[in-house]
Motif scaffolding. Structure first.
Motif, PDB file in Angstrom:
ATOM      1  N   ARG A 142      63.605  67.648 107.839  1.00 20.65           N
ATOM      2  CA  ARG A 142      62.246  67.717 107.723  1.00 20.65           C
ATOM      3  C   ARG A 142      61.655  65.952 107.737  1.00 20.65           C
ATOM      4  NH1 ARG A 142      59.897  70.573 103.598  1.00 20.65           N
ATOM      5  NH2 ARG A 142      57.824  70.387 104.681  1.00 20.65           N
ATOM      6  N   GLY A 143      62.691  65.301 107.941  1.00 17.09           N
ATOM      7  CA  GLY A 143      62.271  63.954 107.838  1.00 17.09           C
ATOM      8  C   GLY A 143      61.703  63.520 106.565  1.00 17.09           C
ATOM      9  N   MET A 144      60.656  62.694 106.589  1.00 19.07           N
ATOM     10  CA  MET A 144      60.108  62.225 105.415  1.00 19.07           C
ATOM     11  C   MET A 144      59.054  63.479 104.590  1.00 19.07           C
ATOM     12  SD  MET A 144      60.159  59.028 104.174  1.00 19.07           S
ATOM     13  CE  MET A 144      59.030  58.217 103.232  1.00 19.07           C
ATOM     14  N   ALA A 145      58.817  64.325 105.508  1.00 16.73           N
ATOM     15  CA  ALA A 145      58.110  65.594 104.817  1.00 16.73           C
ATOM     16  C   ALA A 145      58.936  66.511 104.050  1.00 16.73           C
ATOM     17  CB  ALA A 145      57.435  66.299 105.936  1.00 16.73           C
ATOM     18  N   GLY A 146      60.278  66.407 103.715  1.00 19.91           N
ATOM     19  CA  GLY A 146      61.023  67.016 102.782  1.00 19.91           C
ATOM     20  C   GLY A 146      61.379  66.417 101.494  1.00 19.91           C
ATOM     21  N   PHE A 147      60.677  65.218 101.420  1.00 24.68           N
ATOM     22  CA  PHE A 147      60.747  64.454 100.151  1.00 24.68           C
ATOM     23  C   PHE A 147      59.534  65.281  99.145  1.00 24.68           C
ATOM     24  CE2 PHE A 147      62.944  61.374 102.391  1.00 24.68           C
ATOM     25  CZ  PHE A 147      64.224  61.516 101.722  1.00 24.68           C
ATOM     26  N   PRO A 148      60.026  65.788  98.077  1.00 26.82           N
ATOM     27  CA  PRO A 148      58.970  66.472  97.261  1.00 26.82           C
ATOM     28  C   PRO A 148      57.856  65.492  96.728  1.00 26.82           C
ATOM     29  CG  PRO A 148      61.250  67.242  96.471  1.00 26.82           C
ATOM     30  CD  PRO A 148      61.288  66.156  97.501  1.00 26.82           C
ATOM     31  N   VAL A 204      62.423  54.069 100.915  1.00 25.51           N
ATOM     32  CA  VAL A 204      62.917  55.000 102.094  1.00 25.51           C
ATOM     33  C   VAL A 204      61.600  54.811 103.002  1.00 25.51           C
ATOM     34  CG1 VAL A 204      63.199  57.469 102.553  1.00 25.51           C
ATOM     35  CG2 VAL A 204      63.824  56.707 100.457  1.00 25.51           C
ATOM     36  N   ALA A 205      61.877  54.998 104.361  1.00 25.71           N
ATOM     37  CA  ALA A 205      61.047  54.820 105.568  1.00 25.71           C
ATOM     38  C   ALA A 205      61.316  55.769 106.335  1.00 25.71           C
ATOM     39  CB  ALA A 205      61.019  53.109 106.054  1.00 25.71           C
ATOM     40  N   ALA A 226      63.579  64.859 118.446  1.00 25.73           N
ATOM     41  CA  ALA A 226      64.452  65.250 117.141  1.00 25.73           C
ATOM     42  C   ALA A 226      64.163  63.860 116.339  1.00 25.73           C
ATOM     43  CB  ALA A 226      65.531  65.798 117.571  1.00 25.73           C
ATOM     44  N   LEU A 227      64.382  62.850 116.793  1.00 28.76           N
ATOM     45  CA  LEU A 227      64.529  61.778 116.177  1.00 28.76           C
ATOM     46  C   LEU A 227      63.054  61.543 115.314  1.00 28.76           C
ATOM     47  CD1 LEU A 227      66.824  59.371 118.045  1.00 28.76           C
ATOM     48  CD2 LEU A 227      67.172  60.609 115.833  1.00 28.76           C
ATOM     49  N   VAL A 228      62.137  61.848 116.111  1.00 28.86           N
ATOM     50  CA  VAL A 228      60.689  61.615 115.553  1.00 28.86           C
ATOM     51  C   VAL A 228      60.556  62.579 114.311  1.00 28.86           C
ATOM     52  CG1 VAL A 228      58.031  62.013 116.004  1.00 28.86           C
ATOM     53  CG2 VAL A 228      59.569  60.852 117.843  1.00 28.86           C
ATOM     54  N   ARG A 229      61.010  63.573 114.371  1.00 27.55           N
ATOM     55  CA  ARG A 229      60.834  64.756 113.220  1.00 27.55           C
ATOM     56  C   ARG A 229      61.773  64.283 112.191  1.00 27.55           C
ATOM     57  NH1 ARG A 229      61.436  68.349 117.515  1.00 27.55           N
ATOM     58  NH2 ARG A 229      63.506  68.700 116.854  1.00 27.55           N
ATOM     59  N   GLU A 230      62.907  63.887 112.386  1.00 25.41           N
ATOM     60  CA  GLU A 230      64.009  63.770 111.327  1.00 25.41           C
ATOM     61  C   GLU A 230      64.372  62.609 110.952  1.00 25.41           C
ATOM     62  OE1 GLU A 230      67.201  65.582 113.472  1.00 25.41           O
ATOM     63  OE2 GLU A 230      66.244  67.557 113.570  1.00 25.41           O
ATOM     64  N   LEU A 231      64.104  61.348 111.708  1.00 23.41           N
ATOM     65  CA  LEU A 231      64.693  60.083 111.198  1.00 23.41           C
ATOM     66  C   LEU A 231      64.020  59.581 109.813  1.00 23.41           C
ATOM     67  CD1 LEU A 231      67.195  58.445 112.878  1.00 23.41           C
ATOM     68  CD2 LEU A 231      65.595  56.742 112.185  1.00 23.41           C
ATOM     69  N   VAL A 232      64.960  59.112 108.883  1.00 20.45           N
ATOM     70  CA  VAL A 232      64.261  58.354 107.704  1.00 20.45           C
ATOM     71  C   VAL A 232      65.430  57.257 107.543  1.00 20.45           C
ATOM     72  CG1 VAL A 232      63.199  60.237 106.714  1.00 20.45           C
ATOM     73  CG2 VAL A 232      65.522  59.696 106.029  1.00 20.45           C
ATOM     74  N   THR A 233      65.170  56.073 106.723  1.00 22.67           N
ATOM     75  CA  THR A 233      65.916  55.285 106.494  1.00 22.67           C
ATOM     76  C   THR A 233      66.049  54.919 105.075  1.00 22.67           C
ATOM     77  OG1 THR A 233      64.779  53.476 106.979  1.00 22.67           O
ATOM     78  CG2 THR A 233      65.582  54.087 108.743  1.00 22.67           C
ATOM     79  N   LEU A 234      67.078  54.554 104.575  1.00 21.18           N
ATOM     80  CA  LEU A 234      67.377  54.088 103.103  1.00 21.18           C
ATOM     81  C   LEU A 234      67.744  52.683 103.086  1.00 21.18           C
ATOM     82  CD1 LEU A 234      69.668  56.703 101.647  1.00 21.18           C
ATOM     83  CD2 LEU A 234      67.279  56.971 102.029  1.00 21.18           C
ATOM     84  N   PRO A 235      67.354  52.145 102.125  1.00 18.48           N
ATOM     85  CA  PRO A 235      67.641  50.420 101.948  1.00 18.48           C
ATOM     86  C   PRO A 235      68.864  50.289 101.439  1.00 18.48           C
ATOM     87  CG  PRO A 235      66.434  51.212 100.057  1.00 18.48           C
ATOM     88  CD  PRO A 235      66.588  52.412 101.031  1.00 18.48           C
ATOM     89  N   LEU A 253      67.590  62.358  97.196  1.00 22.33           N
ATOM     90  CA  LEU A 253      68.207  63.015  98.252  1.00 22.33           C
ATOM     91  C   LEU A 253      68.604  64.618  97.822  1.00 22.33           C
ATOM     92  CD1 LEU A 253      70.035  60.324  99.940  1.00 22.33           C
ATOM     93  CD2 LEU A 253      68.302  61.688 100.823  1.00 22.33           C
ATOM     94  N   ARG A 254      68.911  64.718  96.569  1.00 23.28           N
ATOM     95  CA  ARG A 254      69.245  66.001  96.137  1.00 23.28           C
ATOM     96  C   ARG A 254      68.235  66.872  95.717  1.00 23.28           C
ATOM     97  NH1 ARG A 254      73.720  63.455  92.591  1.00 23.28           N
ATOM     98  NH2 ARG A 254      75.261  63.525  93.783  1.00 23.28           N
ATOM     99  N   THR A 255      66.929  66.387  95.562  1.00 24.79           N
ATOM    100  CA  THR A 255      65.714  67.346  95.422  1.00 24.79           C
ATOM    101  C   THR A 255      65.264  67.463  96.993  1.00 24.79           C
ATOM    102  OG1 THR A 255      64.384  65.434  95.227  1.00 24.79           O
ATOM    103  CG2 THR A 255      65.171  66.418  93.584  1.00 24.79           C
ATOM    104  N   TYR A 256      65.725  66.947  98.027  1.00 19.85           N
ATOM    105  CA  TYR A 256      65.129  67.140  99.288  1.00 19.85           C
ATOM    106  C   TYR A 256      65.129  68.677  99.751  1.00 19.85           C
ATOM    107  CZ  TYR A 256      64.307  66.210 104.171  1.00 19.85           C
ATOM    108  OH  TYR A 256      63.750  66.051 105.485  1.00 19.85           O
ATOM    109  N   CYS A 257      63.884  68.987 100.275  1.00 19.44           N
ATOM    110  CA  CYS A 257      63.785  70.272 100.683  1.00 19.44           C
ATOM    111  C   CYS A 257      63.807  70.630 102.171  1.00 19.44           C
ATOM    112  CB  CYS A 257      62.420  70.852 100.243  1.00 19.44           C
ATOM    113  SG  CYS A 257      62.044  70.350  98.583  1.00 19.44           S
TER     114      CYS A 257
END
Ligand SMILES: Cc1ncc(COP(=O)(O)O)c(C=O)c1O
Length: 403
Positions: free
Chosen positions: A326-332, A342-343, A372-381, A398-402
């Motif tokens: 769910r990309g960024m949207a999955g982070f609580p 995270v970007a 799919a990449l628009v929906r899903e892609l995130v990056t970590l520093p 990342l462990r709390t990702y929904c």
């Protein structure tokens, strides 16, 4: 005890970092009054040597370099259209607009982040004779496959390696492939001079040096110096919260920008690039090691989809790309995610930009991989300012990702 800044502004990690130690600013200052030899020919020669190019043209930004590359390609091929990846930095579209070309989009393979070769081939078979290939986040592209799969139409291939710092393919740095290649030296590109770009030419058709020797003007030199000083001082998680909190700066946002006139690189930027090259190479080594370690832990395994660099490629991990369901949207807690550096990827495909729509050639208008990449892609520093505590916080997040 946290430093004073930590009491006033919350710590905010940078999504990407390009080292520019404050001690480098003083030598660059001499160029405001032309008290030292022009460093640009030295930088151009260095880039030709490291990237195997015949000529290097140094301009004020990577976008301007890409626009010049496109104009040259249009003159060489007689083509009035260019094939662009559907998922990439919006500045790629800006360059095509600057070069006044029609646009055909091809899909991006969400597993390699490189071209969907079948889609690229189809796009070129429709008569487009120029293609831009832009490796994303330092993920190398299998260049041989691109050349082989487009052999029937033999397009003019431009490698946009703006995000390629620290990455290699077949043992050579990104930017070493293509008839023309573009490097960017902007703030978040791993190696910075405050701003700037290089066009590396291997087609022997042109006049590469002409703009390099032109003066950029005192106002441009001062502006780049001040920008570099700001980047040097604020590129610290203790202070980065200040510029990141100023909406008009738009840090971390992807916006379409109208083309700007072509300007030469400043002497200040060239001097800073020559002096920050070694720290930037060391920084890339750190990023690569950290990316390997984090990938081995794979903390969001159940929600992530695979990403695979090509055989023979070493990613530069400018930012570590992850595909999360769910990309960024999955982070609580998305604010916390952003504060940890995270970007999100790009907010839309290029097809949704009005400036692109006006120029889009008729034909296929569905880009499954890019969507799919628009929906899903995130990056970590992955850079050296990320401390062990930050890494543990990222892993915890990342462990709390929904999914
Ligand atoms: C793929 C790509 N191409 C071109 C550019 C433009 O580079 P610059 O910011 O130096 O104009 C960028 C910048 O983000 C980029 O990511």
């Amino acid at each position: 005890m946290p430093p004073l800044s930590g009491l006033l502004i919350p710590r905010h990690q940078l999504p990407a970092h390009s080292p520019l130690p404050g001690g480098l600013l003083l030598p660059a200052l001499r160029h405001l009054v032309h008290a030292a030899a022009d460093p640009r020919p030295r930088l151009a020669a260095l880039l030709c040597q490291t990237h195997g190019a015949d000529q290097a043209l140094l301009l004020a930004s990577g976008t301007q370099c890409l626009a010049v590359a496109l104009r040259r390609a249009a003159a060489a091929t007689g083509s009035a259209a260019v094939a662009l990846p559907a998922f990439t930095c919006f500045d790629v579209a800006t360059a095509a607009v600057a070069a006044d070309l029609r646009i055909a989009l091809y899909d991006v393979d969400p597993v390699t982040l490189g071209p969907d070769l079948e889609s690229l081939r189809r796009t070129l078979q429709a008569g487009v004779r120029i293609a831009v290939v832009a490796p994303l986040y330092g993920m190398p592209v299998d260049w041989d496959s691109v050349v082989d799969s487009t052999a029937a139409t033999a397009p003019y291939l431009i490698e946009d390696a703006a995000q390629g710092h620290g990455a290699t393919w077949a043992g050579r740095p990104l930017g070493s492939f293509g008839a023309a290649a573009v490097l960017s030296f902007a703030r978040g590109k791993g190696w910075t001079g405050g701003s700037g770009g290089a066009l590396l030419v291997r087609d022997r058709s042109g006049d590469g040096a002409s703009l390099t020797s032109r003066g950029a003007g005192l106002a441009a030199e001062v502006a780049v110096f001040l920008r570099a000083a700001g980047q040097s001082w604020l590129s610290d998680p203790m202070w980065y919260g200040i510029p990141a909190g100023l909406p008009w700066l738009g840090l971390g946002e992807t916006r379409y920008r109208e083309p700007r006139p072509t300007r030469p690189m400043t002497r200040v930027a060239a001097e800073l690039l020559l002096r920050s090259r070694e720290p930037a190479l060391r920084e890339a080594e750190t990023r690569r090691a950290r990316a390997r370690a984090l990938n081995a832990r794979n903390p969001a395994a159940e929600h992530s989809r695979p990403l695979r660099p090509p055989a023979g490629g070493t990613p530069g991990a400018l930012r570590l790309p992850l595909r999360l369901s769910r990309g960024m949207a999955g982070f609580p807690d998305q604010r916390l995610a952003r504060r940890l550096g995270v970007a999100a990827g790009y907010p839309s495909t290029l097809a949704e930009l009005p400036a692109v729509r006006r120029r889009l050639l008729p034909g296929q208008h569905r880009w499954v991989g890019a969507d799919a990449l628009v929906r899903e892609l995130v990056t970590l520093p992955m850079h050296s300012l990320v401390e062990p505590g930050d890494t543990e916080a990222l892993v915890g997040l990342l462990r709390t990702y929904c999914g």
